[in-house]
Structures are given as structure tokens and as C-alpha cells.
Write an enzyme that holds these catalytic residues in place. Structure first.
Site, short mmCIF file in Angstrom:
data_model
loop_
_atom_site.label_atom_id
_atom_site.label_comp_id
_atom_site.label_asym_id
_atom_site.label_seq_id
_atom_site.Cartn_x
_atom_site.Cartn_y
_atom_site.Cartn_z
N GLN A 1 3.17 -12.35 31.05
CA GLN A 1 2.53 -13.02 29.91
C GLN A 1 3.47 -13.95 29.16
O GLN A 1 3.02 -14.81 28.41
CB GLN A 1 1.98 -11.97 28.93
CG GLN A 1 0.83 -11.16 29.50
CD GLN A 1 0.42 -10.08 28.52
OE1 GLN A 1 0.98 -9.00 28.51
NE2 GLN A 1 -0.56 -10.36 27.68
N CYS B 1 -6.37 -8.21 24.84
CA CYS B 1 -5.17 -8.68 25.52
C CYS B 1 -4.59 -9.85 24.75
O CYS B 1 -5.34 -10.74 24.32
CB CYS B 1 -5.54 -9.12 26.94
SG CYS B 1 -4.16 -9.79 27.87
N LEU B 2 -3.28 -9.88 24.56
CA LEU B 2 -2.66 -11.00 23.84
C LEU B 2 -2.86 -12.32 24.57
O LEU B 2 -2.78 -13.38 23.96
CB LEU B 2 -1.16 -10.72 23.64
CG LEU B 2 -0.83 -9.51 22.75
CD1 LEU B 2 0.67 -9.30 22.67
CD2 LEU B 2 -1.43 -9.68 21.36
N GLY C 1 1.17 -3.77 23.97
CA GLY C 1 1.74 -3.86 25.31
C GLY C 1 1.95 -5.31 25.69
O GLY C 1 1.21 -6.20 25.24
N HIS D 1 -3.22 -1.59 32.45
CA HIS D 1 -3.51 -2.97 32.03
C HIS D 1 -2.28 -3.86 32.26
O HIS D 1 -2.39 -4.97 32.79
CB HIS D 1 -3.93 -2.95 30.55
CG HIS D 1 -4.16 -4.28 29.92
ND1 HIS D 1 -5.39 -4.64 29.38
CD2 HIS D 1 -3.34 -5.36 29.72
CE1 HIS D 1 -5.30 -5.87 28.88
NE2 HIS D 1 -4.06 -6.33 29.07
N GLU D 2 -1.10 -3.36 31.85
CA GLU D 2 0.11 -4.18 31.97
C GLU D 2 0.56 -4.32 33.43
O GLU D 2 1.03 -5.39 33.84
CB GLU D 2 1.24 -3.61 31.11
CG GLU D 2 0.93 -3.46 29.62
CD GLU D 2 0.40 -4.71 28.96
OE1 GLU D 2 0.63 -5.83 29.44
OE2 GLU D 2 -0.30 -4.57 27.93
N HIS E 1 -1.18 -7.10 35.01
CA HIS E 1 -0.58 -8.42 34.73
C HIS E 1 0.49 -8.75 35.77
O HIS E 1 0.58 -9.89 36.23
CB HIS E 1 0.05 -8.46 33.35
CG HIS E 1 -0.92 -8.73 32.23
ND1 HIS E 1 -1.71 -9.85 32.17
CD2 HIS E 1 -1.21 -8.02 31.11
CE1 HIS E 1 -2.45 -9.82 31.07
NE2 HIS E 1 -2.17 -8.71 30.40
ZN ZN Z 1 -2.97 -8.06 28.65
#
Ligand code: ZN
Length: 171
Positions: free
Chosen positions: A51, A91-92, A46, A133-134, A137
Site C-alpha cells: 500500500q 481499507c486505507l 493495518g 486482509h493485509e 495486499h
Molecule cells: Zn487494505
């Protein structure tokens, strides 16, 4: 298509609250393609526009193992939420860190797809975790916000150490 740089915690730009997408056009579709390329290369399941330092309400997901279920959510909105589940998230933007987070087990989401068409989706399990989660962000939140201040501080120190080691390797 182009791979985009991913912002890393505690970068203050990750705290930006994203604005709604105003028009779904070819420029946006190009950005969506770049986000998929960036997410698959990372690799991740995701990626929110926040991000990659683009502060519009847009996210891409694919929880399949073979990149066969790409999903695009533009201006996503959670309509219903139910139950709870604990999942070990990563998470990236917080590389190498994994921690249990409690979220809703089942959600109903409305969004626009890459053609600007409205759709609704009911999700549970991992897909529901990812969407929540996204969307976080897009609201300027990172999953480590759910941890205790002490644990969050440990994450910050661990990431600083990782970055220092990476810098030394590069030198
Ligand atoms: Zn994330």
C-alpha cells in the site's frame, strides 16, 4: 520517521505480488517505523508494504485503541486456517468504502519479527481478519475483489467522484 503516501484503488501498483524480504536490517526497521507512523496517522489498524508502494512481504498491524499492540509480520505464512466469519471491512487504499467479507475465523501464522526472529501466532476474530486482509495486499489483492463485479464498479465510481470533489476543494 516519515509519513508515506498510500496508493489508492484502482491503482495498478496495488496488483503487484510482493517478493520476500531478504534481510531484516536497520533500513527495513526504518521502513517499519514509517509504516506505523503512516498507519496511525491515517488512522488505520493495518498496513501492508504494497500500500505504500514497497513490494516486499511486510505488514504492520495494531488493533488496539491506544496504539499499545504494534505487530510486525515479515514474510508471513498462514499455516492453519479454520472456520469462517463475516466482518465489515474497510481499507486505507479504498477510503470511505466498507463491505462485508467472509474469511477464516481462526488462523495460525508464522512470520519474522522486526529483529528477524521467527514466531508463530494464533489469531481469531478481528486480528485474524486483519492479518488475512493485509496478506491479500502482499498477493496483489484488495478486499473489494470479494465483491460482485457490479458492486466493485460502484466502488470505483464512488471513489472517482470523491477524488473529483477533493480536487475541486483543493483548487
Ligand atoms: Zn487494505
Amino acid at each position: 520517521m516519515a509519513k508515506l503516501p498510500i496508493l489508492e484503488f484502482p491503482d495498478p501498483r496495488l496488483r503487484t505480488v510482493a517478493k520476500p524480504v531478504e534481510s531484516v536490517d536497520d533500513a527495513l526497521r526504518e521502513r517499519i517505523a514509517d509504516m506505523f507512523e503512516t498507519m496511525y496517522a491515517a488512522p488505520g489498524i493495518g498496513l501492508a508494504a504494497t500500500q505504500v508502494n514497497y513490494h516486499r512481504r511486510l505488514l504492520v498491524l495494531d488493533i488496539s485503541e491506544d496504539h499499545s499492540q504494534p505487530l510486525v509480520f515479515i514474510n508471513p505464512e498462514i499455516l492453519e486456517r479454520d472456520g469462517s466469519q463475516v466482518y465489515q471491512e474497510g481499507c486505507l487504499s479504498v477510503p470511505g468504502i466498507f463491505a462485508d467479507v467472509t474469511r477464516y475465523n481462526r488462523i495460525r501464522v508464522r512470520a519474522l519479527d522486526r529483529d528477524g526472529q521467527s514466531f508463530e501466532l494464533e489469531a481469531d476474530g478481528l486480528l485474524a481478519v486483519c492479518i488475512q486482509h493485509e496478506i491479500d495486499h502482499l498477493d496483489g489483492k484488495v478486499f473489494v475483489d470479494y465483491l460482485s463485479p457490479l458492486k466493485r464498479d460502484l466502488v470505483r465510481k464512488k471513489l472517482a467522484k470523491q477524488r473529483k470533489l477533493a480536487g475541486e476543494d483543493a483548487a
